[in-house]
Design an enzyme around this catalytic site. Structure first.
Site, PDB file in Angstrom:
ATOM      1  CD  GLU A 161      12.150  -1.430  60.211  1.00 16.79           C
ATOM      2  OE1 GLU A 161      11.877  -2.449  60.686  1.00 16.79           O
ATOM      3  OE2 GLU A 161      12.248  -1.065  58.956  1.00 16.79           O
ATOM      4  CB  CYS A 166      12.492  -0.040  55.839  1.00 17.52           C
ATOM      5  SG  CYS A 166      12.598  -1.798  56.362  1.00 17.52           S
TER       6      CYS A 166
HETATM    7  N1  LIG Z   1      10.574   2.662  56.132  1.00 19.74           N
HETATM    8  C1  LIG Z   1       9.661   1.599  56.452  1.00 19.74           C
HETATM    9  O1  LIG Z   1       9.891   0.600  56.582  1.00 19.74           O
HETATM   10  C2  LIG Z   1       8.375   1.935  55.879  1.00 19.74           C
HETATM   11  C3  LIG Z   1       7.931   3.247  55.546  1.00 19.74           C
HETATM   12  N2  LIG Z   1       6.407   3.501  55.347  1.00 19.74           N
HETATM   13  C4  LIG Z   1       6.166   4.878  54.838  1.00 19.74           C
HETATM   14  O2  LIG Z   1       4.746   5.078  55.434  1.00 19.74           O
HETATM   15  C5  LIG Z   1       4.047   5.615  54.522  1.00 19.74           C
HETATM   16  C6  LIG Z   1       2.298   5.005  55.052  1.00 19.74           C
HETATM   17  O3  LIG Z   1       2.472   3.947  55.180  1.00 19.74           O
HETATM   18  P1  LIG Z   1       1.955   3.055  56.332  1.00 19.74           P
HETATM   19  O4  LIG Z   1       2.512   1.692  56.213  1.00 19.74           O
HETATM   20  O5  LIG Z   1       0.321   3.218  56.310  1.00 19.74           O
HETATM   21  O6  LIG Z   1       2.618   3.641  57.858  1.00 19.74           O
HETATM   22  P2  LIG Z   1       1.945   4.737  58.818  1.00 19.74           P
HETATM   23  O7  LIG Z   1       3.157   4.969  59.727  1.00 19.74           O
HETATM   24  O8  LIG Z   1       1.265   5.676  58.172  1.00 19.74           O
HETATM   25  O9  LIG Z   1       1.094   3.565  59.589  1.00 19.74           O
HETATM   26  C7  LIG Z   1       1.454   2.463  60.419  1.00 19.74           C
HETATM   27  C8  LIG Z   1       0.502   2.102  61.417  1.00 19.74           C
HETATM   28  O10 LIG Z   1       0.541   2.861  62.391  1.00 19.74           O
HETATM   29  C9  LIG Z   1      -0.701   3.552  62.649  1.00 19.74           C
HETATM   30  N3  LIG Z   1      -0.418   5.042  62.903  1.00 19.74           N
HETATM   31  C10 LIG Z   1       0.236   5.822  62.124  1.00 19.74           C
HETATM   32  N4  LIG Z   1      -0.014   6.945  62.713  1.00 19.74           N
HETATM   33  C11 LIG Z   1      -0.674   7.070  63.981  1.00 19.74           C
HETATM   34  C12 LIG Z   1      -1.193   7.960  64.585  1.00 19.74           C
HETATM   35  N5  LIG Z   1      -0.596   9.093  64.755  1.00 19.74           N
HETATM   36  N6  LIG Z   1      -1.763   7.423  65.782  1.00 19.74           N
HETATM   37  C13 LIG Z   1      -2.298   6.192  65.944  1.00 19.74           C
HETATM   38  N7  LIG Z   1      -1.706   5.148  65.063  1.00 19.74           N
HETATM   39  C14 LIG Z   1      -1.153   5.958  64.180  1.00 19.74           C
HETATM   40  C15 LIG Z   1      -1.415   3.294  61.420  1.00 19.74           C
HETATM   41  O11 LIG Z   1      -2.621   3.258  61.390  1.00 19.74           O
HETATM   42  P3  LIG Z   1      -3.638   3.739  60.365  1.00 19.74           P
HETATM   43  O12 LIG Z   1      -3.330   3.397  59.075  1.00 19.74           O
HETATM   44  O13 LIG Z   1      -4.943   2.985  60.846  1.00 19.74           O
HETATM   45  O14 LIG Z   1      -3.924   5.032  60.689  1.00 19.74           O
HETATM   46  C16 LIG Z   1      -0.728   1.980  60.907  1.00 19.74           C
HETATM   47  O15 LIG Z   1      -1.401   0.821  61.509  1.00 19.74           O
HETATM   48  C17 LIG Z   1       4.517   5.065  53.304  1.00 19.74           C
HETATM   49  O16 LIG Z   1       3.966   5.705  52.228  1.00 19.74           O
HETATM   50  C18 LIG Z   1       6.075   5.184  53.709  1.00 19.74           C
HETATM   51  O17 LIG Z   1       6.408   6.512  53.368  1.00 19.74           O
HETATM   52  C19 LIG Z   1       5.726   2.572  55.186  1.00 19.74           C
HETATM   53  C20 LIG Z   1       5.931   1.099  55.282  1.00 19.74           C
HETATM   54  C21 LIG Z   1       7.409   0.588  55.711  1.00 19.74           C
HETATM   55  O1  LIG Z   2      14.598  -6.260  53.740  1.00 25.25           O
HETATM   56  C1  LIG Z   2      13.825  -6.936  54.344  1.00 25.25           C
HETATM   57  O2  LIG Z   2      13.851  -7.985  54.231  1.00 25.25           O
HETATM   58  C2  LIG Z   2      13.143  -6.246  55.355  1.00 25.25           C
HETATM   59  C3  LIG Z   2      12.693  -5.021  55.229  1.00 25.25           C
HETATM   60  C4  LIG Z   2      12.136  -4.617  56.186  1.00 25.25           C
HETATM   61  O3  LIG Z   2      12.139  -4.455  57.386  1.00 25.25           O
HETATM   62  C5  LIG Z   2      10.844  -3.429  55.884  1.00 25.25           C
HETATM   63  O4  LIG Z   2      10.631  -3.001  54.760  1.00 25.25           O
HETATM   64  O5  LIG Z   2      10.289  -2.903  56.643  1.00 25.25           O
END
Ligand SMILES: NC(=O)C1=CN([C@@H]2O[C@H](COP(=O)(O)OP(=O)(O)OC[C@H]3O[C@@H](n4cnc5c(N)ncnc54)[C@H](OP(=O)(O)O)[C@@H]3O)[C@@H](O)[C@H]2O)C=CC1
Ligand SMILES: O=C(O)CCC(=O)C(=O)O
Length: 518
Positions: free
Chosen positions: A258, A295
């Site tokens: 997601e 998200c």
């Molecule tokens: N749309 C959404 O629901 C969300 C979007 N985000 C976006 O992501 C950005 C960063 O946030 P974050 O939550 O850290 O998300 P990331 O996608 O950067 O990381 C999520 C997880 O995946 C791992 N990971 C990421 N890239 C790799 C890779 N190439 N190989 C192996 N493991 C990997 C990370 O490990 P590690 O950190 O140890 O590298 C972490 O455990 C935010 O600024 C935002 O833009 C974040 C959360 C939710």
């Molecule tokens: O809006 C919510 O309750 C869930 C949102 C979500 O799944 C996320 O931010 O990753």
């Protein structure tokens, strides 16, 4: 970490929680997993796969409920640690803990009801020409699942969150990879799951928790041949990196990622004329919830230009200006937000409507911006997700252009339409185009705060997720970790219980095309 039943301090680098409110590093240091730790976790998961899949669904249900009990038994220690590591307020986290436990209980109910097995039996027709064999199918566990905890929901989308709950419900062992933003929270929750595994007398490999001080161990987890599927919530870049690793394996596997979504909100003309101010107030509430780190956050507003849209923009701007900055989850997420907003404010075709107050070391200052449909259609980057409380209003000259803007959107988790009855004909025209883009359509509301329920879809076409056929929230999420297996002319004694003639599990079944209750 928990490598099966064993508590292990990794020796491959260190992971520290950081209090985002102060920037202070939190004790203790957590050790990153070595390749040997990962090897052991995957080997244990593979050993546990068959016995765990074969466990009676009612026993797996008891196990899920026991995890929920053990999470609640962590009491305030858990809440205090999550607050420190995430900067999120107590009330939100207590609510999120409730959601996490209810999610586990929901899947316990799913296991007891048995629909998830989707049992179908076509009895043999020996006298038919040609004769039909006896065919029986039921869903079975796919095998060990890797779960990547999300930063923005340290409980509900993390170590014992929706991906883990649905994988365990399906009968799949889980190797969870903690998000480095909340290692202490992950340890506490990991211990609760590990203890529930032991209390239920299950093989220890049903659950492991690993930490990674870089990307290498997470990447190796996805590449490990014993892992059969991956659950992920995070950035598009991270999700795509994991998909690529999975694609290059000798045996490619599904990655349920997601990723990014800006969740368009379409304000129809009559509704806007009647309730611009009230809609604006509710919009700002949803936009700024949890510093916008959802998200499902409403990052895009589409409407026809005119006096009513002006009223909406003014009211939303006024509501937003008074809001204090909120601490964001991590220094990295706060700086990514600032960069995203800077790109928007520096864009020649974007005007700033309003900014919230500044403040705090990692404070997210809310922002509302406006552009024209023409500019939005010309600049693809205007639909990039800015993770935080920023939203862009697109002024469209008419509903036909608004439809063109919808057609130009990427896939989304949600779209919201705001209507009154007089808008329904116009909404009927645009709905098929919106439906093509999203996993959930909602009316007169906003997508934040996903209900964990049987009829929920928290999914959508790429890049909202990597597989639009699935959901990561709600009971349908279990389907990601199941696969149908058909038994042809199998002797009764060799059939799994779900498919035995006497229906010992008491599950609903489709027999010769007719539904039978359990
Ligand atoms: N749309 C959404 O629901 C969300 C979007 N985000 C976006 O992501 C950005 C960063 O946030 P974050 O939550 O850290 O998300 P990331 O996608 O950067 O990381 C999520 C997880 O995946 C791992 N990971 C990421 N890239 C790799 C890779 N190439 N190989 C192996 N493991 C990997 C990370 O490990 P590690 O950190 O140890 O590298 C972490 O455990 C935010 O600024 C935002 O833009 C974040 C959360 C939710
Ligand atoms: O809006 C919510 O309750 C869930 C949102 C979500 O799944 C996320 O931010 O990753």
């Amino acid at each position: 970490m928990f490598i099966g039943a064993h508590e292990v301090t990794g020796s491959n680098g260190q992971v520290f929680g950081i209090d985002p409110a102060t920037g202070e590093q939190l004790d203790p240091a957590f050790g990153g997993a070595t390749p040997a730790d990962l090897e052991r976790a995957c080997a244990l998961a593979a050993e546990a796969a068959e016995p765990f899949a074969a466990l009676a669904p009612a026993k797996r249900a008891d196990f899920l409920e026991s995890i929920a009990e053990k999470i609640m038994a962590l009491g305030d220690d858990l809440i205090v640690r999550v607050m420190q590591e995430s900067g999120l307020p107590r009330a939100r986290l207590e609510g999120e803990r409730g959601r996490t436990c209810n999610q586990l209980r929901l899947f316990a109910g799913v296991l007891r009801a048995g629909h998830y097995l989707d049992v179908r039996i076509d009895p043999a027709l020996p006298d038919r020409a040609p004769p039909r064999p006896d065919l029986r199918v039921a869903n079975e566990a796919i095998g060990p699942v890797a779960v990547f905890g999300a930063s923005n929901f340290p409980l509900a989308f993390s170590v014992a969150g929706g991906d883990t709950a649905s994988a365990l419900a399906a009968g799949c062992p889980v190797v969870a990879k903690a998000h480095p933003a909340h290692p202490g929270t992950s340890e506490l929750i990991g211990r609760a799951v590990r203890d529930a595994v032991a209390a239920a007398g299950l093989p220890e490999g049903v659950f492991s928790l690993i930490m990674d001080s870089g990307h290498a161990i997470g990447a190796a987890l996805v590449a490990d041949p014993r892992i059969k599927a991956v659950g992920f919530t995070g950035s598009r870049r991270g999700g795509l990196a994991l998909l690529e690793i999975a694609r290059q394996r000798a045996e490619p596997i599904p990655v349920y990622a997601e990723m990014s979504s800006i969740n368009p909100v379409v304000l129809f003309p009559r509704a806007l004329a009647e309730k611009a101010e009230a809609t604006a107030k509710a919009f700002v509430g949803s936009l700024t919830l949890g510093a916008g780190q959802f998200c499902t956050n409403p990052g895009l507003v589409l409407a026809v230009e005119g006096e009513a849209l002006d009223r909406f923009v003014i009211a939303a701007g006024e509501a937003l200006t008074t809001l204090p900055a909120q601490t964001m989850l991590t220094p990295g997420i706060a700086s990514a937000y600032r960069e995203g907003v800077a790109a928007l404010t520096g864009h020649a075709d974007v005007e700033i409507v309003a900014r919230g107050a500044e403040g705090g070391q990692h404070g997210g200052q809310a922002g509302l911006f406006v552009t024209s449909a023409e500019a939005f259609l010309a600049h693809r980057e205007l639909q990039d997700e800015i993770f935080g409380a920023a939203s862009l209003v697109v002024r469209c000259p008419d509903l036909a252009t608004l439809g063109t803007v919808i057609d130009a959107l990427e896939g989304q988790l949600t779209a919201a339409i705001h209507i009154v009855p007089a808008d329904e004909p116009a909404a009927a025209d645009l709905l098929p185009r919106l439906r093509a883009k999203v996993g959930r359509l909602l009316v007169n509301g906003y997508g934040t705060g996903v209900e964990v329920a049987h009829a929920m879809v928290h999914g959508g076409p790429y890049p909202a997720t990597s597989d639009a056929r699935t959901t990561s929230v709600g009971s349908l999420a279990i389907a990601r970790f199941l696969r149908p297996v058909c038994y042809q002319d199998m002797p009764e004694a060799l059939l799994p219980d779900a498919l035995k003639q006497a229906n010992p599990l008491g599950v609903p079944r489709l027999v010769d095309g007719a539904m039978q209750a359990g």
